[in-house]
Every structure is written in structure tokens, then in C-alpha cells.
Design a protein around this motif. Structure first.
Motif, PDB file in Angstrom:
ATOM      1  N   GLY A 104       8.887   9.284   2.282  1.00 21.19           N
ATOM      2  CA  GLY A 104       7.523   9.562   1.913  1.00 21.19           C
ATOM      3  C   GLY A 104       5.976   9.857   2.860  1.00 21.19           C
ATOM      4  O   GLY A 104       5.541  11.181   2.881  1.00 21.19           O
ATOM      5  N   TRP A 105       6.195   9.273   3.690  1.00 14.03           N
ATOM      6  CA  TRP A 105       5.309   8.962   5.714  1.00 14.03           C
ATOM      7  C   TRP A 105       5.535  11.068   6.187  1.00 14.03           C
ATOM      8  O   TRP A 105       5.131  11.549   6.678  1.00 14.03           O
ATOM      9  CB  TRP A 105       5.681   8.037   6.040  1.00 14.03           C
ATOM     10  N   GLN A 106       7.099  11.241   5.898  1.00 18.44           N
ATOM     11  CA  GLN A 106       7.581  12.831   6.561  1.00 18.44           C
ATOM     12  C   GLN A 106       6.663  13.518   5.730  1.00 18.44           C
ATOM     13  O   GLN A 106       6.373  14.511   6.572  1.00 18.44           O
ATOM     14  CB  GLN A 106       9.033  11.587   7.075  1.00 18.44           C
ATOM     15  N   ARG A 107       7.219  13.394   4.599  1.00 17.33           N
ATOM     16  CA  ARG A 107       6.520  14.191   3.620  1.00 17.33           C
ATOM     17  C   ARG A 107       5.155  15.042   3.640  1.00 17.33           C
ATOM     18  O   ARG A 107       4.870  16.000   4.399  1.00 17.33           O
ATOM     19  CB  ARG A 107       6.969  14.032   2.358  1.00 17.33           C
ATOM     20  N   ILE A 108       4.583  13.343   3.683  1.00 17.10           N
ATOM     21  CA  ILE A 108       3.086  13.843   3.808  1.00 17.10           C
ATOM     22  C   ILE A 108       2.538  14.223   5.540  1.00 17.10           C
ATOM     23  O   ILE A 108       1.964  15.099   5.496  1.00 17.10           O
ATOM     24  CB  ILE A 108       2.401  12.151   3.836  1.00 17.10           C
ATOM     25  N   ALA A 155      12.746   1.002   2.172  1.00 19.78           N
ATOM     26  CA  ALA A 155      12.125   0.827   3.272  1.00 19.78           C
ATOM     27  C   ALA A 155      12.383   2.980   4.040  1.00 19.78           C
ATOM     28  O   ALA A 155      11.780   3.724   4.357  1.00 19.78           O
ATOM     29  CB  ALA A 155      12.458   0.633   4.951  1.00 19.78           C
ATOM     30  N   ALA A 156      13.392   2.942   3.902  1.00 14.50           N
ATOM     31  CA  ALA A 156      13.839   4.295   3.712  1.00 14.50           C
ATOM     32  C   ALA A 156      13.238   5.715   2.887  1.00 14.50           C
ATOM     33  O   ALA A 156      12.772   6.855   3.593  1.00 14.50           O
ATOM     34  CB  ALA A 156      15.841   4.894   3.675  1.00 14.50           C
ATOM     35  N   TYR A 175       0.603  -1.396   0.224  1.00 19.87           N
ATOM     36  CA  TYR A 175      -0.165  -0.440   0.011  1.00 19.87           C
ATOM     37  C   TYR A 175       0.695   1.733  -0.413  1.00 19.87           C
ATOM     38  O   TYR A 175       0.450   2.166  -1.095  1.00 19.87           O
ATOM     39  CB  TYR A 175      -0.903  -0.375   1.267  1.00 19.87           C
ATOM     40  N   LYS A 176       2.207   1.347   0.742  1.00 18.73           N
ATOM     41  CA  LYS A 176       2.465   2.815   0.885  1.00 18.73           C
ATOM     42  C   LYS A 176       2.986   2.988   0.053  1.00 18.73           C
ATOM     43  O   LYS A 176       3.418   3.928   0.039  1.00 18.73           O
ATOM     44  CB  LYS A 176       3.636   2.384   2.313  1.00 18.73           C
ATOM     45  N   ARG A 177       3.892   2.163  -0.298  1.00 23.36           N
ATOM     46  CA  ARG A 177       4.489   2.162  -1.697  1.00 23.36           C
ATOM     47  C   ARG A 177       3.752   2.168  -2.712  1.00 23.36           C
ATOM     48  O   ARG A 177       4.210   3.083  -4.534  1.00 23.36           O
ATOM     49  CB  ARG A 177       5.836   0.830  -2.149  1.00 23.36           C
ATOM     50  N   GLY A 178       3.161   1.491  -2.825  1.00 20.34           N
ATOM     51  CA  GLY A 178       1.667   2.177  -4.384  1.00 20.34           C
ATOM     52  C   GLY A 178       1.168   3.105  -4.001  1.00 20.34           C
ATOM     53  O   GLY A 178       1.056   4.368  -5.647  1.00 20.34           O
ATOM     54  N   ILE A 179       1.413   3.724  -2.993  1.00 20.27           N
ATOM     55  CA  ILE A 179       1.615   6.017  -2.853  1.00 20.27           C
ATOM     56  C   ILE A 179       2.241   6.339  -3.398  1.00 20.27           C
ATOM     57  O   ILE A 179       1.914   7.063  -4.285  1.00 20.27           O
ATOM     58  CB  ILE A 179       0.377   5.867  -0.905  1.00 20.27           C
ATOM     59  N   LEU A 180       3.690   5.809  -2.924  1.00 24.40           N
ATOM     60  CA  LEU A 180       4.438   6.568  -2.789  1.00 24.40           C
ATOM     61  C   LEU A 180       4.640   7.009  -4.394  1.00 24.40           C
ATOM     62  O   LEU A 180       4.829   7.755  -5.496  1.00 24.40           O
ATOM     63  CB  LEU A 180       5.132   6.361  -2.523  1.00 24.40           C
ATOM     64  N   ALA A 181       4.833   5.776  -5.252  1.00 25.28           N
ATOM     65  CA  ALA A 181       4.233   5.402  -6.762  1.00 25.28           C
ATOM     66  C   ALA A 181       3.761   6.587  -7.669  1.00 25.28           C
ATOM     67  O   ALA A 181       3.967   7.320  -8.409  1.00 25.28           O
ATOM     68  CB  ALA A 181       4.872   4.890  -7.008  1.00 25.28           C
ATOM     69  N   ALA A 182       2.466   6.635  -7.200  1.00 31.43           N
ATOM     70  CA  ALA A 182       1.100   6.970  -7.627  1.00 31.43           C
ATOM     71  C   ALA A 182       1.814   8.945  -7.235  1.00 31.43           C
ATOM     72  O   ALA A 182       1.316   9.560  -8.354  1.00 31.43           O
ATOM     73  CB  ALA A 182      -0.247   6.783  -6.878  1.00 31.43           C
TER      74      ALA A 182
END
Length: 292
Positions: free
Chosen positions: A256-260, A250-251, A235-242
């Protein structure tokens, strides 16, 4: 006791979101009684103020408690869905208002953190805990409530038993993807049933999102809506790719989460499906113990 404790409503999808087209516009004038549909909070407008970039209506309930909600859709007046708008304030009539925390609570200047209570709020993962800390951290420190990540809920029954909930050890649990018929709903129902009478001191609430990332309003990262990630794909990598962000390691996920998370300024940047549940859990774990 069967099923999970749902004193705030069993249907996490009953968000109160209504059609936004052609709603009557109602100015948030002082004294107007309003229901915020996502949380069910009912109160009279005491003022409208700016919190960060948002205009917020501050509603006071019959107990004198106040909460702030962003103006716009998601309100009812006299049983009608309405769009709450900024009132027409005469020039020079704006009153000085107290500073507010990111959650909309009145900030207490110089307040020190309270010694931690025995009660706790559990969330599934570190990202959930970081998001709650960013928005409700000031409130939680004043109340002495610690938020702890569980790392998943597969062993929830055992964790509740080890915690030994009771009148002075209340336990609030925020669960991802808590929708009817889901694996999560079955785990929660079984865990609280297994707790027996101690389950009265446990409140499990959830939101319908697969991951807490989705509880951040998509506009904050430049999207109209969060993309649907196919089953079987991370899920998380799919969101980042989108989003067109790095999504390999993992880094990359952590970055990506810190940006969100960095786009979240106040409670207005969160979906009410999450914020309403967190507010209820805080209320639950800070309730004074009853007699006996």
C-alpha cells in the motif's frame, strides 16, 4: 538550553493556510515580490515553468537562491493573501528553462554525488526516508547529506549523545506529530536540553501528521481528505481499509505504501507542512561551520 531548537518557528500548525474563498488573483509576473506562506520564503518571481504536471512559480530571494512553488493559493503580496496565477505571456515569448529536480531545484547535468558529510538528517521511519529520497534525493546527493531512519524517537537523547553533534557535525531531525503538548514534543525538548551546548548543532522540526503517509496530498490517491483513524486502531491498516485496498498483513502495508509513494511526482504532491520542514533541515545541515 531549554526546549527544542525552533529557529524556524515553534508552532508547526502555523502553516500559513488561509481561507481560499474570494482571494484576489495576481498574475505571477516577473519581478513580483511574493511570500510563500507555508515556508516563509520571500522572493521575486523570475519565471513560471512546468515541472511535471504542475505550473510552478520560481522565486529568487535576496541571496540569489531559487525555489519553485506550485501556482495557486498559499501566497502573500504586499501583506495580502492572494491566489497566484499564470501570467499572460505574449506568443513566442516563452524562454527555454533548465530541467528541474522533483524538489524544484535546478538540475546539474552530469553532477556526481558528493562524498558524504558528517552531518545527517534523521527521520523516524523507512517510509519517511523513502519519501524524502524520492523528492529530494538529487539535491541530497549533490550536497553529500545522508538521511537515516531512527525507528522511532523514544531513545532520542541517547542517539544524539552518541552522534556527538558539533559545528561540522550538524544534525537535523524530522519528527512525526510534533505538536504542542504531545509526547513527541516532550521527548524532543528533553533530548536537546540534555545535549547541552551541543544542542546548538541540532535542529528538530516536525509536522502535525500522525504518519508521513498523510503528508502526501490526498488527491493523489483519489481522496478529498485523509480519513481520521480512531485511537487504538492501526493507522496504516486503517488508511488502507478506507481506500479499499488490502490491509491484513505487513506485506499489504508495504504494498500500500509503495502505491501511495508511486503517486508522488514532485514536491507539489506533498503538503507544505512536510516540504517546508525538509527544506529547512537541508539548509541547516549544509550550513558552513562558523569561526572557531
Amino acid at each position: 538550553m531549554s526546549g527544542f531548537n525552533d529557529r524556524y518557528g515553534p508552532d508547526v500548525l502555523a502553516s500559513g493556510m488561509h481561507r481560499r474563498a474570494s482571494l484576489p488573483k495576481v498574475p505571477a509576473e516577473r519581478g513580483l515580490v511574493v511570500e510563500e506562506t507555508a515556508t516563509g520564503w520571500v522572493g521575486a518571481v523570475v519565471r513560471v515553468e512546468r515541472i511535471g504536471p504542475e505550473r510552478m512559480a520560481v522565486l529568487q530571494d535576496r541571496h540569489g537562491r531559487e525555489r519553485a512553488f506550485p501556482l495557486g493559493h498559499g501566497f502573500m503580496v504586499d501583506g495580502r493573501n492572494v491566489e497566484l496565477t499564470r501570467p499572460q505571456t505574449p506568443p513566442g515569448a516563452a524562454a527555454r528553462t533548465p530541467r528541474r529536480t522533483a524538489s524544484g531545484s535546478i538540475a546539474v547535468p552530469g553532477a556526481k554525488a558528493r562524498t558524504a558529510r558528517a552531518s545527517r538528517i534523521w527521520v523516524e521511519g523507512r517510509h519517511d526516508a523513502e519519501l524524502i529520497e524520492k523528492v529530494w534525493g538529487d539535491d541530497l546527493r549533490i550536497e553529500g547529506i545522508v538521511v537515516e531512519p531512527l525507528g522511532g524517537i523514544d531513545d532520542l537523547a541517547e542517539a544524539i549523545a552518541a552522534f556527538s553533534p558539533g559545528p561540522t557535525r550538524r544534525l537535523g531531525i524530522l519528527v512525526d506529530h510534533l505538536v504542542e503538548g504531545s509526547k513527541e514534543s516532550r521527548i524532543v525538548a528533553r533530548a536537546i536540553a540534555d545535549a547541552g551546548p551541543a544542542g546548538e548543532a541540532v535542529l528538530a522540526l516536525g509536522h502535525p501528521f500522525v504518519d508521513v503517509w498523510e503528508a502526501v496530498r490526498p488527491e493523489r490517491v483519489g481522496l478529498r481528505a485523509w480519513p481520521q483513524i480512531p485511537k487504538g486502531q492501526d493507522y496504516k491498516r486503517g488508511i488502507l481499509a478506507a481506500l479499499g485496498w488490502p490491509a491484513e498483513s505487513a506485506a499489504d502495508v508495504a504494498s500500500g505504501w509503495q502505491r501511495i509513494l508511486g503517486t508522488v511526482r514532485t514536491i507539489a504532491d506533498l503538503d507544505p507542512e512536510l516540504s517546508g520542514r525538509v527544506e529547512h533541515l537541508i539548509d541547516f545541515v549544509t550550513q558552513p561551520a562558523g569561526p572557531g
